[in-house]
Design a protein around this motif. Structure first.
Motif, PDB file in Angstrom:
ATOM      1  N   ASP A 100       4.618 -10.050 -17.587  1.00 45.10           N
ATOM      2  CA  ASP A 100       3.511 -10.583 -16.794  1.00 45.10           C
ATOM      3  C   ASP A 100       3.405 -12.093 -16.934  1.00 45.10           C
ATOM      4  O   ASP A 100       2.920 -12.771 -16.022  1.00 45.10           O
ATOM      5  CB  ASP A 100       2.197  -9.931 -17.233  1.00 45.10           C
ATOM      6  CG  ASP A 100       2.238  -8.422 -17.069  1.00 45.10           C
ATOM      7  OD1 ASP A 100       2.375  -7.950 -15.928  1.00 45.10           O
ATOM      8  OD2 ASP A 100       2.161  -7.709 -18.097  1.00 45.10           O
ATOM      9  N   VAL A 101       3.835 -12.607 -18.083  1.00 43.76           N
ATOM     10  CA  VAL A 101       3.810 -14.041 -18.371  1.00 43.76           C
ATOM     11  C   VAL A 101       5.034 -14.367 -19.207  1.00 43.76           C
ATOM     12  O   VAL A 101       5.439 -13.584 -20.067  1.00 43.76           O
ATOM     13  CB  VAL A 101       2.529 -14.447 -19.141  1.00 43.76           C
ATOM     14  CG1 VAL A 101       2.591 -15.918 -19.568  1.00 43.76           C
ATOM     15  CG2 VAL A 101       1.280 -14.205 -18.301  1.00 43.76           C
ATOM     16  N   ILE A 102       5.617 -15.538 -18.964  1.00 46.70           N
ATOM     17  CA  ILE A 102       6.634 -16.092 -19.852  1.00 46.70           C
ATOM     18  C   ILE A 102       6.023 -17.296 -20.540  1.00 46.70           C
ATOM     19  O   ILE A 102       5.364 -18.130 -19.911  1.00 46.70           O
ATOM     20  CB  ILE A 102       7.911 -16.485 -19.092  1.00 46.70           C
ATOM     21  CG1 ILE A 102       8.608 -15.229 -18.548  1.00 46.70           C
ATOM     22  CG2 ILE A 102       8.868 -17.268 -19.993  1.00 46.70           C
ATOM     23  CD1 ILE A 102       9.829 -15.516 -17.699  1.00 46.70           C
ATOM     24  N   LYS A 103       6.213 -17.377 -21.846  1.00 42.07           N
ATOM     25  CA  LYS A 103       5.713 -18.513 -22.633  1.00 42.07           C
ATOM     26  C   LYS A 103       6.882 -19.190 -23.332  1.00 42.07           C
ATOM     27  O   LYS A 103       7.711 -18.534 -23.961  1.00 42.07           O
ATOM     28  CB  LYS A 103       4.690 -18.031 -23.663  1.00 42.07           C
ATOM     29  CG  LYS A 103       4.119 -19.156 -24.533  1.00 42.07           C
ATOM     30  CD  LYS A 103       4.664 -19.131 -25.941  1.00 42.07           C
ATOM     31  CE  LYS A 103       4.055 -20.242 -26.788  1.00 42.07           C
ATOM     32  NZ  LYS A 103       4.563 -20.243 -28.169  1.00 42.07           N
ATOM     33  N   THR A 104       6.999 -20.502 -23.200  1.00 44.96           N
ATOM     34  CA  THR A 104       8.065 -21.234 -23.881  1.00 44.96           C
ATOM     35  C   THR A 104       7.499 -22.077 -25.017  1.00 44.96           C
ATOM     36  O   THR A 104       6.378 -22.584 -24.941  1.00 44.96           O
ATOM     37  CB  THR A 104       8.843 -22.147 -22.924  1.00 44.96           C
ATOM     38  OG1 THR A 104       7.980 -23.194 -22.438  1.00 44.96           O
ATOM     39  CG2 THR A 104       9.409 -21.369 -21.752  1.00 44.96           C
ATOM     40  N   GLY A 105       8.309 -22.197 -26.060  1.00 47.75           N
ATOM     41  CA  GLY A 105       7.966 -23.036 -27.199  1.00 47.75           C
ATOM     42  C   GLY A 105       9.069 -24.035 -27.455  1.00 47.75           C
ATOM     43  O   GLY A 105       9.399 -24.841 -26.591  1.00 47.75           O
ATOM     44  N   MET A 106       9.697 -23.967 -28.624  1.00 47.84           N
ATOM     45  CA  MET A 106      10.708 -24.943 -29.015  1.00 47.84           C
ATOM     46  C   MET A 106      11.968 -24.822 -28.160  1.00 47.84           C
ATOM     47  O   MET A 106      12.672 -23.822 -28.195  1.00 47.84           O
ATOM     48  CB  MET A 106      11.073 -24.742 -30.487  1.00 47.84           C
ATOM     49  CG  MET A 106      12.200 -25.631 -30.967  1.00 47.84           C
ATOM     50  SD  MET A 106      12.690 -25.227 -32.651  1.00 47.84           S
ATOM     51  CE  MET A 106      14.202 -26.172 -32.774  1.00 47.84           C
ATOM     52  N   LEU A 107      12.248 -25.881 -27.398  1.00 47.67           N
ATOM     53  CA  LEU A 107      13.474 -26.000 -26.606  1.00 47.67           C
ATOM     54  C   LEU A 107      14.123 -27.314 -27.046  1.00 47.67           C
ATOM     55  O   LEU A 107      13.687 -28.384 -26.627  1.00 47.67           O
ATOM     56  CB  LEU A 107      13.163 -26.004 -25.111  1.00 47.67           C
ATOM     57  CG  LEU A 107      12.290 -24.845 -24.603  1.00 47.67           C
ATOM     58  CD1 LEU A 107      11.993 -25.020 -23.117  1.00 47.67           C
ATOM     59  CD2 LEU A 107      12.945 -23.500 -24.864  1.00 47.67           C
ATOM     60  N   HIS A 108      15.142 -27.254 -27.866  1.00 45.64           N
ATOM     61  CA  HIS A 108      15.610 -28.407 -28.619  1.00 45.64           C
ATOM     62  C   HIS A 108      16.764 -29.161 -27.978  1.00 45.64           C
ATOM     63  O   HIS A 108      17.187 -30.202 -28.515  1.00 45.64           O
ATOM     64  CB  HIS A 108      16.042 -27.951 -30.016  1.00 45.64           C
ATOM     65  CG  HIS A 108      17.136 -26.930 -29.966  1.00 45.64           C
ATOM     66  ND1 HIS A 108      16.904 -25.631 -29.603  1.00 45.64           N
ATOM     67  CD2 HIS A 108      18.472 -27.026 -30.208  1.00 45.64           C
ATOM     68  CE1 HIS A 108      18.044 -24.956 -29.634  1.00 45.64           C
ATOM     69  NE2 HIS A 108      18.999 -25.780 -29.985  1.00 45.64           N
ATOM     70  N   ALA A 109      17.307 -28.659 -26.864  1.00 45.18           N
ATOM     71  CA  ALA A 109      18.464 -29.311 -26.251  1.00 45.18           C
ATOM     72  C   ALA A 109      18.456 -29.054 -24.754  1.00 45.18           C
ATOM     73  O   ALA A 109      17.923 -28.044 -24.281  1.00 45.18           O
ATOM     74  CB  ALA A 109      19.767 -28.780 -26.872  1.00 45.18           C
ATOM     75  N   VAL A 110      19.085 -29.968 -24.001  1.00 45.12           N
ATOM     76  CA  VAL A 110      19.120 -29.832 -22.549  1.00 45.12           C
ATOM     77  C   VAL A 110      19.766 -28.522 -22.104  1.00 45.12           C
ATOM     78  O   VAL A 110      19.245 -27.849 -21.199  1.00 45.12           O
ATOM     79  CB  VAL A 110      19.837 -31.044 -21.918  1.00 45.12           C
ATOM     80  CG1 VAL A 110      20.031 -30.830 -20.414  1.00 45.12           C
ATOM     81  CG2 VAL A 110      19.036 -32.320 -22.160  1.00 45.12           C
TER      82      VAL A 110
END
Length: 270
Positions: A76-86
């Protein structure tokens, strides 16, 4: 019997200490009655004293984890946190294009760890700002993260309103700008959307046990949205949940300790 409502797919890094990242996200979603799924972006070697190392997950595996969840269970929802690289940002964007991916996206722009470790470089920050933030239904930056996204310092309560509107102009649906880094006895968070500004003011909780507050708050908001709450109601409940989790923290670790994510849960007895 407890009814599980709201499917949240969390795309973020793992925290070996259990206080932040994927571990905090899963605890939060579960404690609020939702169902948590994960796509792990990195393994952080971490405890309450800081981040001691990062082991990257292949970007293709991030997309594959998202696809496996969306193709079977759905979200129902996507949640993003740590994205450390392109390449990891690219992998998340590819996952968002999967059939069945929900429209609701909560972006917690995790860039700096509690202990000060930098988790995202300039190119990654630019990719998040230009390509991920405009997809978001809501972003939940603290003041240091807002400063990075805007390219200018945001260091005073009087600067928060304009900063929130400037973040909204990046293309997201709403901004929850968190003021916990400001000095003083009171904490102000600012929520801005097309409906205008809403202020949340509370007395500061005097504690060192603040590890994972950002991850926890964003996942709590995501859970509320997944369960059909409107934005203000989701933020209101999320903040109340985090504040009680801070106030009842178990006192673990020698640094910034974890929260009591399970304060909503009664121990099981046979």
């Amino acid at each position: 019997m407890t009814v599980v409502r709201g499917r949240v797919l969390i795309v973020a890094g793992s925290d070996s200490g259990g206080g932040a990242g994927i571990q905090a996200d899963i605890k939060t979603v579960t404690a609020l009655g939702g169902y948590a799924m994960t796509a792990i972006t990195a393994l952080t070697i971490q405890n309450t004293l800081g981040v001691h190392g990062i082991v990257e997950v292949p970007p293709a595996a991030v997309t594959q984890q998202m696809a496996a969840c969306l193709d079977d269970i759905g979200a129902d929802v996507i949640k993003t946190g740590m994205l450390h690289a392109v390449p990891v940002v690219d992998a998340v964007l590819a996952g968002l294009e999967r059939p069945g991916a929900p429209e609701c996206l909560v972006v917690d722009p995790v860039m700096v760890a509690k202990g000060g470790a930098i988790l995202s470089g300039d190119e990654t920050i630019a990719a998040i700002r230009r390509r991920l933030v405009p997809r978001a239904s809501i972003i939940t930056p603290n003041l240091p993260e807002a400063s990075v996204l805007l390219g200018r310092p945001v260091v005073a309560i009087g600067e928060m309103d304009q900063a929130a509107f400037d973040l909204l102009a990046l293309g997201c649906g709403a901004v929850l700008l968190k003021g916990g880094h400001l000095a003083g006895d009171h904490v102000r968070d600012v929520l801005v959307s097309a409906d205008g500004l809403v202020y949340f003011d509370d007395p500061r909780i005097d504690t060192w046990h603040t590890h994972g507050t950002g991850c926890t708050l964003a996942s709590a908001v995501a859970t509320g949205l997944a369960q059909g709450l409107d934005l203000v109601a989701a933020v209101t409940r999320a903040r109340a949940y985090v504040r009680k989790a801070m106030a009842t923290a178990p006192g673990l670790g020698a640094g910034h300790g974890p929260l009591n994510h399970g304060h909503t849960v009664a121990p099981f007895t046979a």
